[in-house]
Design a protein around this motif. Structure first.
Motif, short mmCIF file in Angstrom:
data_model
loop_
_atom_site.label_atom_id
_atom_site.label_comp_id
_atom_site.label_asym_id
_atom_site.label_seq_id
_atom_site.Cartn_x
_atom_site.Cartn_y
_atom_site.Cartn_z
N ASP A 1 0.81 -1.22 0.00
CA ASP A 1 0.00 0.00 0.00
C ASP A 1 0.84 1.27 0.00
N GLN A 2 2.13 1.13 0.31
CA GLN A 2 2.97 2.31 0.51
C GLN A 2 3.53 2.81 -0.83
N LYS A 3 3.44 4.10 -1.06
CA LYS A 3 3.92 4.69 -2.31
C LYS A 3 5.42 4.49 -2.49
N TRP A 4 6.16 4.43 -1.37
CA TRP A 4 7.61 4.28 -1.46
C TRP A 4 8.04 2.84 -1.75
N PHE A 5 7.12 1.89 -1.63
CA PHE A 5 7.47 0.48 -1.77
C PHE A 5 7.83 0.20 -3.23
N PRO A 6 8.96 -0.48 -3.49
CA PRO A 6 9.41 -0.70 -4.88
C PRO A 6 8.35 -1.41 -5.72
N HIS A 7 8.07 -0.84 -6.88
CA HIS A 7 7.02 -1.37 -7.75
C HIS A 7 7.31 -2.81 -8.17
N VAL A 8 8.57 -3.14 -8.43
CA VAL A 8 8.92 -4.48 -8.90
C VAL A 8 8.64 -5.53 -7.83
N ILE A 9 8.81 -5.17 -6.56
CA ILE A 9 8.51 -6.12 -5.47
C ILE A 9 7.00 -6.25 -5.31
N ARG A 10 6.30 -5.11 -5.38
CA ARG A 10 4.83 -5.14 -5.27
C ARG A 10 4.24 -6.04 -6.35
N GLN A 11 4.69 -5.87 -7.60
CA GLN A 11 4.14 -6.66 -8.68
C GLN A 11 4.49 -8.14 -8.55
N GLY A 12 5.69 -8.44 -8.02
CA GLY A 12 6.04 -9.83 -7.77
C GLY A 12 5.14 -10.48 -6.74
N MET A 13 4.80 -9.74 -5.69
CA MET A 13 3.89 -10.24 -4.66
C MET A 13 2.49 -10.46 -5.23
N LEU A 14 2.01 -9.50 -6.02
CA LEU A 14 0.68 -9.61 -6.59
C LEU A 14 0.59 -10.73 -7.63
N LEU B 1 9.48 -12.32 1.72
CA LEU B 1 9.31 -11.61 2.98
C LEU B 1 8.10 -10.69 2.91
N GLY B 2 7.92 -10.02 1.76
CA GLY B 2 6.76 -9.15 1.60
C GLY B 2 5.46 -9.92 1.63
N ILE B 3 5.44 -11.11 1.00
CA ILE B 3 4.24 -11.94 0.99
C ILE B 3 3.86 -12.37 2.40
N LEU B 4 4.84 -12.80 3.19
CA LEU B 4 4.55 -13.25 4.55
C LEU B 4 4.06 -12.11 5.42
N TRP B 5 4.69 -10.96 5.30
CA TRP B 5 4.26 -9.81 6.12
C TRP B 5 2.87 -9.34 5.70
N ASP B 6 2.69 -9.06 4.41
CA ASP B 6 1.41 -8.55 3.96
C ASP B 6 0.29 -9.58 4.12
N GLY B 7 0.63 -10.86 3.96
CA GLY B 7 -0.38 -11.89 4.15
C GLY B 7 -0.89 -11.92 5.58
N THR B 8 0.03 -11.78 6.54
CA THR B 8 -0.36 -11.75 7.95
C THR B 8 -1.20 -10.53 8.26
N VAL B 9 -0.73 -9.38 7.78
CA VAL B 9 -1.46 -8.13 8.03
C VAL B 9 -2.84 -8.17 7.37
N SER B 10 -2.91 -8.76 6.18
CA SER B 10 -4.20 -8.86 5.49
C SER B 10 -5.22 -9.62 6.33
N LEU B 11 -4.80 -10.75 6.90
CA LEU B 11 -5.73 -11.53 7.72
C LEU B 11 -6.20 -10.75 8.94
N LEU B 12 -5.31 -9.93 9.49
CA LEU B 12 -5.69 -9.12 10.64
C LEU B 12 -6.58 -7.94 10.26
N ARG B 13 -6.50 -7.51 8.98
CA ARG B 13 -7.27 -6.35 8.53
C ARG B 13 -8.62 -6.71 7.92
N ILE B 14 -8.82 -7.97 7.58
CA ILE B 14 -10.08 -8.35 6.92
C ILE B 14 -11.27 -8.04 7.83
N TYR B 15 -12.31 -7.51 7.23
CA TYR B 15 -13.57 -7.26 7.95
C TYR B 15 -14.36 -8.56 8.07
N THR B 16 -14.88 -8.85 9.25
CA THR B 16 -15.76 -10.00 9.42
C THR B 16 -17.13 -9.66 8.82
#
Length: 261
Positions: free
Chosen positions: A12-25, A206-221
């Motif tokens: 979600d961060q604008k500073w996060f490298p685009h190539v890493i973001r796209q690899g995760m997605l 590393l990005g997948i593991l971090w964002d995956g964990t945060v995603s589960l914590l952020r999901i709305y029930t």
């Protein structure tokens, strides 16, 4: 897991490298497609299309288009005619979109310009969907997305491929590191950068593991989503929330809304 924490996702961060973001997605798209994670949501999507007499989906916050090709094919089979899908995002992943457009024979297309899900242009029509992305938004922005759909009398379906459980967090940390290493060479379109940032400098895992964990914590029930709809000014508009799916990897939390004719 009945708590929601608005922690920071790297992508979600604008500073996060685009190539890493796209690899995760790209990894997320590959896994959702292979697992058929959104198969339990197909009857809900079919309902939205039939209630609005439409055969066109505008996918918001598409990321890398995770699972949408399989959803498009399955919906077309269920309905008996081609369902078209238009991919959009605030940060369009054009490489992934062109790949999906090509492999789908044009049934999937995309808008190359940034599209804000809180202010979708009136010229963009179709049933709106959001897959695996609604949790990115804090409540005020999430409500603005729903309000924009209601204001435009557009049907909308929000889907999260998880049941929001601690078991899912455990599976993520125990098994996904191995899965990432094994499947990365098979992800298409092929990119050398994806290999480099997986095996040489493992920023993508590393990005997948971090964002995956945060995603589960952020999901709305479903309960949170239901309370949210009560705050939307939407006369003559139906909202429904819940959870479908019967096993790990096949759970989907959903919210659907459509105008009452």
């Amino acid at each position: 897991m009945n708590v929601r924490l608005q922690l920071i996702e790297l992508e979600d961060q604008k500073w996060f490298p685009h190539v890493i973001r796209q690899g995760m997605l790209d990894f997320l798209r590959f896994m959702i497609s292979k697992l058929g994670a959104y198969k339990p949501a197909l009857p809900l999507l079919q309902e939205l299309l039939e209630r609005t007499s439409q055969r066109h989906i505008t996918d918001l916050c598409s990321g890398a288009g995770g699972g949408i090709e399989g959803v498009q094919q399955a919906l077309s089979q269920r309905i008996g005619t081609t369902v078209r899908v238009t991919l959009t995002d605030l940060y369009p992943n054009l490489g992934a979109y062109r790949y999906l457009q090509q492999t789908s024979g044009g049934a999937l297309d995309f808008i190359p310009e940034p599209i804000d899900a809180t202010a979708v242009p009136e010229s963009i029509t179709g049933v709106r969907t959001i897959f695996s992305s609604f949790h990115h938004f804090p409540p005020p922005v999430a409500k603005a997305i729903l309000q924009d759909a209601a204001n435009n009398r557009s049907a909308i379906g929000v889907f999260e491929g998880a049941s929001k459980s601690w078991l899912e967090v455990l599976v993520l940390w125990l098994f996904f590191p191995v899965v990432i290493v094994v499947v990365t060479p098979f992800i298409r379109p092929f990119k050398f950068s994806r290999l480099f940032f997986t095996y040489i400098i493992p920023l993508i895992p590393l990005g997948i593991l971090w964002d995956g964990t945060v995603s589960l914590l952020r999901i709305y029930t479903p309960q949170m989503l239901h309370r949210m709809t009560k705050e939307i000014n939407s006369p003559d508009y139906n909202w429904r929330t819940g959870k479908v799916g019967a096993r790990l990897g096949k759970h989907v939390i959903y919210l659907i809304g459509y105008p009452v004719e």
